[in-house]
Write a protein that holds these residues in place. Structure first.
Motif, short mmCIF file in Angstrom:
data_model
loop_
_atom_site.label_atom_id
_atom_site.label_comp_id
_atom_site.label_asym_id
_atom_site.label_seq_id
_atom_site.Cartn_x
_atom_site.Cartn_y
_atom_site.Cartn_z
N LEU A 68 -37.21 22.33 -4.60
CA LEU A 68 -37.08 21.79 -5.95
C LEU A 68 -37.40 20.30 -5.99
O LEU A 68 -37.99 19.80 -6.95
CB LEU A 68 -35.65 22.03 -6.46
N ARG A 69 -37.02 19.58 -4.94
CA ARG A 69 -37.33 18.15 -4.87
C ARG A 69 -38.84 17.93 -4.99
O ARG A 69 -39.30 17.06 -5.75
CB ARG A 69 -36.82 17.56 -3.55
N GLU A 70 -39.62 18.72 -4.27
CA GLU A 70 -41.08 18.58 -4.32
C GLU A 70 -41.61 18.85 -5.72
O GLU A 70 -42.50 18.14 -6.21
CB GLU A 70 -41.72 19.53 -3.30
N ASP A 71 -41.07 19.88 -6.39
CA ASP A 71 -41.57 20.25 -7.72
C ASP A 71 -41.21 19.20 -8.77
O ASP A 71 -42.04 18.84 -9.60
CB ASP A 71 -41.01 21.61 -8.13
N LEU A 72 -39.95 18.74 -8.77
CA LEU A 72 -39.55 17.76 -9.78
C LEU A 72 -40.26 16.43 -9.57
O LEU A 72 -40.66 15.77 -10.54
CB LEU A 72 -38.03 17.56 -9.74
N ASP A 73 -40.43 16.03 -8.31
CA ASP A 73 -41.16 14.80 -8.03
C ASP A 73 -42.62 14.92 -8.50
O ASP A 73 -43.20 13.95 -9.01
CB ASP A 73 -41.12 14.47 -6.54
#
Length: 350
Positions: A68-73
């Motif tokens: 999720l961190r990769e997607d939101l960033d």
């Protein structure tokens, strides 16, 4: 030192198991995974109980937060998220079809990872609640995707404001409101996701930050998102901030029925285990006690064994409840109940 909880890498591979001894070299290696701390057992402390479902839940949380961190960033950089819908579908599959309550273990958060961990937990809660509300698969997918994105704009805030949810000044409230609303605008209509996600998020923002602009009829999905968001915020574990217990969270939600829909709150209560057999509690008569039987009609009125007088209190009986209620849950420092099933059987056999 012995570990109280397992440690996984971003792929879900077990690095250290529960009760494993951690060395200085081990601490150095797990720093690379962004962990802000480890749960350590006292030297003579027995390993607390943890079911396979709870262990898998924590494993999933670890993996999902990395993704999720990769997607939101990526969205904050104007790029399309690669795995957001795949993760949405997995959350719906894992938690959107359950017919039993789950133990909803909180994860420890830092200022840097608060937004990601909060978004994931809210998405899991919305999947659980929407099943109880009899949402179809399309509606569930839409609300879970919205939950993963509902705090996107907070990534533009200074670190000290990302996880701050209480004692906010008017100026801080305004700054957060602008950031969250601007985050919705970053979600492009060209992204591959349900078409109703942005509409849900805008109504959610209006409800929380611009109530004067909120529509008179609130979408049920927005009501679910509002309850799930509040419950996770209230029980979140952050460094330097003592978390509220699940009991305190339920009472907070129930005390404000004009804002938190009563039926949705009940769906939440029916989705997560709070006062179940084995939980230790504090009673209003100053005794400590152990829950023997939960009450599905009213979770605040279970059957409790009081340690002080070795007496059983059925709080579902009005005459008993008039004098004795549950004050709060007793917790260990890592927010996990510590009574194991074997100890519970001993009490039940007495």
């Amino acid at each position: 030192m012995r570990l109280a909880k397992p440690i996984y890498n971003k792929n879900g591979t077990l690095l250290y198991g529960r009760n494993d001894k951690i060395t200085k070299q081990g601490i150095a290696s797990v720093r690379n995974f962004g962990l802000i701390g480890l749960y350590i057992l006292e030297p003579a402390e027995p390993l607390p109980p943890m079911s396979e479902e709870e262990i898998e839940f924590e494993r999933f949380q670890t993996m999902a937060v990395f993704s999720l961190r990769e997607d939101l960033d990526a969205i904050m950089q104007g790029k399309e998220p690669e795995n957001l819908m795949q993760q949405t579908d997995e959350i719906v599959r894992k938690f959107g079809n359950l017919y039993h309550k789950i133990v909803f273990n909180q994860n420890l958060r830092s200022l840097e990872d608060y937004v990601y961990k909060h978004a994931l937990n809210v998405a899991i809660l919305t999947a659980l609640i929407s099943r109880r509300a009899k949402f179809g698969i399309v509606e569930q997918t839409e609300i879970v995707a919205a939950a993963l994105l509902h705090n996107l704009g907070k990534l533009s805030l200074p670190l000290e404001l990302r996880g701050k949810t209480e004692d906010l000044s008017e100026e801080e409230n305004a700054v957060i409101a602008r950031a969250v609303i601007s985050g919705v605008d970053k979600i492009s209509d060209a992204f591959r996701m349900p078409s109703g996600v942005k509409s849900l998020l805008m109504q959610f923002c209006q409800m929380l930050y611009l109530p004067e602009n909120a529509p008179k009829k609130i979408n049920d999905a927005v009501k679910i998102l509002t309850v799930a968001n509040a419950y996770d915020e209230y029980t979140a574990m952050q460094l330097g901030i003592a978390p509220h217990s699940e009991i305190q969270a339920v009472r907070m939600l129930q005390s404000n029925p004009d804002f938190y829909d009563e039926q949705i709150v009940q769906h939440l209560i029916n989705s997560v285990d709070i006062l179940y057999p084995g939980v230790c509690v504090e009673l209003t008569n100053m005794e400590k006690g152990l829950v023997l039987n939960q009450n599905d009609k009213d979770i605040l009125r279970p059957v409790v064994l009081g340690f002080g007088k070795n007496e059983i209190y059925n709080l579902d009986v009005d005459s008993v409840y008039k004098d004795i209620q549950i004050k709060d849950i007793m917790k260990t420092m890592d927010n996990r109940i510590k009574v194991d099933p074997e100890t519970l059987k001993e009490y039940l056999n007495q």
